[in-house]
Design an enzyme around this catalytic site. Sequence first.
Site, PDB file in Angstrom:
ATOM      1  CD  GLU A   1      -6.788  -0.260   1.558  1.00 31.32           C
ATOM      2  OE1 GLU A   1      -5.716  -0.109   0.961  1.00 31.32           O
ATOM      3  OE2 GLU A   1      -6.897  -0.958   2.586  1.00 31.32           O
TER       4      GLU A   1
ATOM      5  CG  HIS B   1      -7.082  -3.047  -2.389  1.00 31.89           C
ATOM      6  ND1 HIS B   1      -7.650  -2.314  -1.368  1.00 31.89           N
ATOM      7  CD2 HIS B   1      -6.384  -4.040  -1.793  1.00 31.89           C
ATOM      8  CE1 HIS B   1      -7.298  -2.856  -0.203  1.00 31.89           C
ATOM      9  NE2 HIS B   1      -6.538  -3.902  -0.439  1.00 31.89           N
TER      10      HIS B   1
ATOM     11  CE  LYS C   1      -3.575  -2.741   2.143  1.00 31.64           C
ATOM     12  NZ  LYS C   1      -4.721  -2.840   3.060  1.00 31.64           N
TER      13      LYS C   1
ATOM     14  N   GLY D   1      -7.188  -4.959   7.470  1.00 30.60           N
ATOM     15  CA  GLY D   1      -6.535  -4.104   8.458  1.00 30.60           C
ATOM     16  C   GLY D   1      -7.247  -4.021   9.790  1.00 30.60           C
TER      17      GLY D   1
ATOM     18  CD  GLU E   1      -7.543  -8.032  -0.367  1.00 33.09           C
ATOM     19  OE1 GLU E   1      -6.503  -8.471   0.141  1.00 33.09           O
ATOM     20  OE2 GLU E   1      -7.691  -6.826  -0.665  1.00 33.09           O
TER      21      GLU E   1
ATOM     22  CB  SER F   1      -6.958  -9.547   9.351  1.00 37.37           C
ATOM     23  OG  SER F   1      -7.373  -8.197   9.462  1.00 37.37           O
TER      24      SER F   1
END
Length: 249
Positions: free
Chosen positions: A95, A93, A11, A169, A163, A209
């Site tokens: 994010e 992703h 990242k 996270g 994911e 995670s």
Amino acid sequence: MRRKLAAGNWKMNGTTAALSELEALARAYPTPSIDVLICPPATLLHRAAEVVRDTEVTVGGQNCHAATAGAHTGDISADMLVDAGASAVILGHSERREDHGEQNEDVRAKARAAMDAGLKAIICVGESLEQREAANTLDIIGGQMSGSIPDQSTGENLIVAYEPIWAIGTGKVPTLNEIGEVHDFIRNRLERRFGEGVGRSVRLLYGGSVKPSNAEDIFGVSNVDGALVGGASLKAQDFSGIIDALLKA
Ligand code: PGA
């Protein structure tokens, strides 16, 4: 037989000093029987590629533009990633879907560009906590898959990463049954769309995670061919714990 893959997503973390972690990793696994990939920030990509040159570890990007070149300030094309030494790129992703409003069709266009450039596209899918609680997980994943995965996909150029957004996270991980249910679903959808041969050869990663302490259990789940790892990929020691678990799986 699908070759297992441990992929690290750094990242927006890492400056020059972080290259020593990559060096340590490459030294620790001179001839791994699995694939090991690190996706550093773009500023480090070329130097990272130099560090792992002549080793079995490869490097990749975290995003690319759908166009090959042009007036797109701040963006990077798939050809540029290849030129910098990348073998793969993470696309879609959560994010990026969240921070940059990337839609499925954007991810699909980027994946097409990546595949055309000779990169492996690691396409991410995953549900929010709200969607899971509303029992919409498989619908969401199915929609993301049909929207984001291009027709030209093969077992060689496509990798799908499941994911769950709420697991990224956070230290929270779905149960092994929940992971298995989604991975079986993804496999099934791929086989239906691309035929059994291709569908069975695409690698499926779990991400969210993953740590040395839970990796072994996760890698025991059917249709989990490896992991996409964020936080625990930043330090060679942590990532080694995950690689070791995958080597044993
Ligand atoms: P995490 O991130 O391992 O830090 O949860 C995973 C990812 O976003 O790929």
